[in-house]
Design an enzyme around this catalytic site. Structure first.
Site, mmCIF file in Angstrom:
data_model
loop_
_atom_site.group_PDB
_atom_site.id
_atom_site.type_symbol
_atom_site.label_atom_id
_atom_site.label_comp_id
_atom_site.label_asym_id
_atom_site.label_seq_id
_atom_site.Cartn_x
_atom_site.Cartn_y
_atom_site.Cartn_z
ATOM 1 N N GLY A 236 0.936 -1.429 0.109
ATOM 2 C CA GLY A 236 -0.067 -0.079 -0.008
ATOM 3 C C GLY A 236 0.954 1.402 0.125
ATOM 4 N N SER A 237 0.505 2.344 0.489
ATOM 5 C CA SER A 237 1.060 3.657 0.302
ATOM 6 C C SER A 237 1.946 3.589 1.635
ATOM 7 C CB SER A 237 0.118 4.736 0.658
ATOM 8 O OG SER A 237 -0.643 4.620 1.971
ATOM 9 N N THR A 240 0.745 4.810 5.033
ATOM 10 C CA THR A 240 0.138 3.604 5.692
ATOM 11 C C THR A 240 1.104 2.675 6.070
ATOM 12 O OG1 THR A 240 -1.922 3.986 4.304
ATOM 13 C CG2 THR A 240 -1.930 1.921 5.689
ATOM 14 N N GLY A 241 1.982 2.566 5.305
ATOM 15 C CA GLY A 241 3.263 1.546 5.574
ATOM 16 C C GLY A 241 3.703 1.746 7.113
ATOM 17 N N GLU A 258 5.696 -3.325 1.094
ATOM 18 C CA GLU A 258 5.831 -2.742 -0.410
ATOM 19 C C GLU A 258 4.908 -1.730 -0.416
ATOM 20 O OE1 GLU A 258 7.585 -4.268 -2.117
ATOM 21 O OE2 GLU A 258 7.886 -6.467 -1.909
ATOM 22 N N CYS A 292 2.271 0.877 -8.747
ATOM 23 C CA CYS A 292 3.454 1.300 -7.942
ATOM 24 C C CYS A 292 4.420 1.501 -8.800
ATOM 25 C CB CYS A 292 3.628 0.180 -6.459
ATOM 26 S SG CYS A 292 4.003 -1.380 -7.122
HETATM 27 P P1 NAD Z 1 -3.296 2.382 1.490
HETATM 28 O O1 NAD Z 1 -1.973 2.497 2.204
HETATM 29 O O2 NAD Z 1 -4.508 3.298 1.574
HETATM 30 O O3 NAD Z 1 -3.996 1.049 1.543
HETATM 31 C C1 NAD Z 1 -3.621 -0.210 1.680
HETATM 32 C C2 NAD Z 1 -4.357 -1.423 2.584
HETATM 33 O O4 NAD Z 1 -4.108 -0.942 3.855
HETATM 34 C C3 NAD Z 1 -5.719 -1.201 2.469
HETATM 35 O O5 NAD Z 1 -6.040 -2.650 2.355
HETATM 36 C C4 NAD Z 1 -6.308 -0.423 3.517
HETATM 37 O O6 NAD Z 1 -7.591 -0.794 4.019
HETATM 38 C C5 NAD Z 1 -5.121 -1.004 4.364
HETATM 39 N N1 NAD Z 1 -4.836 0.084 5.705
HETATM 40 C C6 NAD Z 1 -5.440 1.480 5.551
HETATM 41 N N2 NAD Z 1 -4.908 2.184 6.739
HETATM 42 C C7 NAD Z 1 -4.231 0.949 7.628
HETATM 43 C C8 NAD Z 1 -3.837 0.929 8.748
HETATM 44 N N3 NAD Z 1 -3.745 2.006 9.699
HETATM 45 N N4 NAD Z 1 -3.342 -0.248 9.311
HETATM 46 C C9 NAD Z 1 -3.487 -1.387 8.695
HETATM 47 N N5 NAD Z 1 -3.916 -1.338 7.151
HETATM 48 C C10 NAD Z 1 -4.461 -0.180 6.890
HETATM 49 O O7 NAD Z 1 -3.069 2.027 -0.263
HETATM 50 P P2 NAD Z 1 -3.891 2.186 -1.429
HETATM 51 O O8 NAD Z 1 -4.439 3.579 -1.597
HETATM 52 O O9 NAD Z 1 -4.642 0.790 -1.157
HETATM 53 O O10 NAD Z 1 -2.867 1.606 -2.429
HETATM 54 C C11 NAD Z 1 -2.078 2.739 -3.333
HETATM 55 C C12 NAD Z 1 -0.733 2.837 -2.928
HETATM 56 O O11 NAD Z 1 -0.282 1.486 -2.672
HETATM 57 C C13 NAD Z 1 0.024 3.586 -3.642
HETATM 58 O O12 NAD Z 1 1.104 4.394 -3.037
HETATM 59 C C14 NAD Z 1 1.081 2.488 -4.347
HETATM 60 O O13 NAD Z 1 2.382 2.960 -5.096
HETATM 61 C C15 NAD Z 1 1.285 1.501 -3.383
HETATM 62 N N6 NAD Z 1 1.295 0.195 -4.018
HETATM 63 C C16 NAD Z 1 2.790 -0.392 -3.616
HETATM 64 C C17 NAD Z 1 2.777 -1.712 -4.351
HETATM 65 C C18 NAD Z 1 4.091 -2.223 -4.156
HETATM 66 O O14 NAD Z 1 4.304 -3.538 -4.355
HETATM 67 N N7 NAD Z 1 5.292 -1.690 -3.623
HETATM 68 C C19 NAD Z 1 2.007 -2.389 -5.161
HETATM 69 C C20 NAD Z 1 0.642 -1.647 -5.331
HETATM 70 C C21 NAD Z 1 0.492 -0.488 -4.705
#
Ligand code: NAD
Length: 485
Positions: A236-237, A240-241, A258, A292
């Site tokens: 994810g982002s 959030t990571g 990731e 990503c």
């Molecule tokens: P996001 O971080 O908003 O959400 C990702 C996941 O995390 C979702 O399932 C969400 O419900 C969950 N989440 C949200 N807050 C949380 C918390 N506090 N604790 C635990 N889980 C939580 O990301 P998104 O908007 O769904 O995806 C887009 C982002 O992901 C972009 O920045 C993109 O570059 C990145 N991404 C990275 C990869 C990679 O492999 N590096 C792949 C795809 C997307």
């Protein structure tokens, strides 16, 4: 709804209904009192009901995963491999229904949805063959020392909304092949395919080995804070990571993160413009820029800048935007309203800063979250579009003259996911590529990944990596076994 048991059932395929969606806890389809619905981003129509899990559902899933772990960790490589391969076949058997569902919930064009599902089959097949063998470190007359890889326990796989199927299978496969049990948490924006995928898995894995919980924004934090899981595999982002790592630190859970990217592509002055410009444009706009590893900054040598930009613009004009169910569509809508508003923020900034728009720029459709593919012509290096990740179909083209300078500009970011160099002179390209700070660096391509090559980010693009034998090891403890004779 009464829970339904699925493990070992021969006629599960007849029960698969692609209009009803449940959590899967301990091998059973379970519902919740409260439900919610996703939205089709191409039509703004509400989709089917999905569960909104409670802390009690989290406890139940973690308990079941811990119980299942006791026997799953002792299964043989052959047993795990057979289950993962059969799961892959089952996905392939349902590829048409899954692809339609993916387009409906995610927005991507149907052929690309199909591609994602077929890719999941290929990846799971590849994962099913990986075995981490014990390694002999040393042996003499008095002792033998062995390195072992033992499973961690319960893994939580947190998945984003851009590639729900790929990014769930990339967690399920390695987790279960190394003897762990796994709970998948889909994005609330795209719960449907993940729920169905785990339902399909039940025929092949004992109860509690592969589970899924759908929920709202509370669910992720509940899972990362729960004392039961041993590892969080998060995609994810970056923002959030950081929260995931902070929460996981309290119980010292292992994490693989990731995260986001701001991938540069450096285009040298000796490229075949007619071939390379369309490719680079497509690699920026694929999946409507919601990748990503999409190209997010394009540095073009000043000698060819005008000609290259104009070829990219001409190609971009041909990329059709529309509902992913229509033939010939290259870009679907962006996936959700939050993302739509976020990407439009980049357009507002372009307008406010009076940047030059080479193609696109206007977004007047109201029937879905449609954003016109847009190229910004040579914006300031410090502008929002040149420094932040839009995660949508808008990309800056910028000029360069000096090799060292463009390398420094490409590396001048907190991100480090991917990067590419485009040139006919391969020695020059490799020289530049070796100086780029990113987890995946390509010459004359971008975005290609391989299950046998590590995939992860440098800097704020990630912690640890997935794929390859090393990615499997991240699902394990290491143990040194000293056998005194
Ligand atoms: P996001 O971080 O908003 O959400 C990702 C996941 O995390 C979702 O399932 C969400 O419900 C969950 N989440 C949200 N807050 C949380 C918390 N506090 N604790 C635990 N889980 C939580 O990301 P998104 O908007 O769904 O995806 C887009 C982002 O992901 C972009 O920045 C993109 O570059 C990145 N991404 C990275 C990869 C990679 O492999 N590096 C792949 C795809 C997307």
């Amino acid at each position: 709804m009464a829970p339904i048991a699925l493990f070992g059932s021969d006629d599960t395929s007849s029960k698969i209904d692609f209009t009803t969606f449940s959590n899967v806890i301990n091998g059973k389809l379970t519902s919740t009192e409260k439900t919610r619905r996703g939205i089709n981003p191409a039509t703004l129509e509400e989709l089917y009901e999905v569960p909104v899990s409670t802390p009690a559902d989290v406890d139940a899933a973690v308990d079941a995963a811990q119980t299942a772990f006791k026997s799953w960790k002792n299964t043989s490589h052959a047993e795990r491999s057979k289950a993962v391969q059969a799961f892959a076949e089952e996905i392939l058997e349902h590829k048409t229904e899954l692809a339609k569902l993916l387009t409906k919930e995610q927005g991507k064009p149907l052929p690309m949805a199909l591609n994602e599902i077929e890719g999941a089959y290929v990846w799971l097949t590849s994962f099913s063959k990986v075995e981490l063998q014990e390694e002999e470190i040393s042996e003499d007359e008095t002792k033998k020392t062995i390195l072992r890889y033992t499973p961690l326990g319960v893994v939580v796989g947190i998945v984003p909304w851009n590639f729900p199927i790929s990014l769930a299978t990339v967690k399920i496969g390695p987790a279960v092949m190394t003897g762990n049990t796994v709970i998948i948490k889909p994005s609330p924006f795209t719960p449907y395919c993940n729920l169905k995928l785990v339902e399909l898995a039940q025929k092949f894995f004992p109860p509690g080995v592969v589970q899924v919980l759908s929920g709202d924004d509370s669910l992720g934090p509940w899972l990362t804070a729960h004392p039961g899981p041993a590892k969080i595999s998060f995609t994810g982002s970056s923002a959030t990571g950081k929260k995931v790592m902070e929460s996981a630190a309290k119980t010292l859970k292992r994490v693989t993160l990731e995260l986001g990217g701001k991938d540069p592509a450096i285009v040298c002055d000796d490229v075949d413009i007619a071939q390379v410009a369309p490719k680079v444009a497509e690699l920026a706009f694929l999946n409507s820029g919601q990748i990503c590893l999409a190209i997010k900054r394009i540095y073009v040598h000043e000698k060819i800048y005008d000609e290259f930009l104009s070829a990219a613009v001409e190609h971009t004009k041909k990329l059709r935007l529309g509902n992913g169910t229509e033939d010939g569509v290259f870009l679907g809508p962006v996936q959700n309203s939050m993302q739509y508003e976020r990407v439009k923020g980049f357009f507002s900034d372009v307008e406010a800063q009076k940047m030059k728009v080479a193609v696109g720029g206007t977004n007047d459709r109201k029937d879905g979250y449609y954003i016109t593919p847009t190229i910004i012509d040579n914006p300031e290096e410090t502008s929002k579009i040149a420094t932040e990740e839009p995660f949508g179909p808008i990309v800056p083209f910028m000029k360069w003259t000096d090799e060292d300078d463009v390398i420094a500009r490409a590396n001048n970011t907190k991100m480090g996911l991917g990067a590419s160099v485009w040139a006919s002179d391969l020695d020059r390209a490799a020289r530049i590529a070796r100086q780029l700070e990113a987890g995946s660096v390509w010459v004359n391509t971008h975005l290609e990944i391989d299950p046998n090559a590590p995939f992860g980010g440098h800097k704020e693009s990630g912690v640890g990596y997935e794929l390859s034998a090393g990615g499997f090891k991240a699902y394990c403890n290491v143990q040194s076994l000293f056998l005194k004779k």
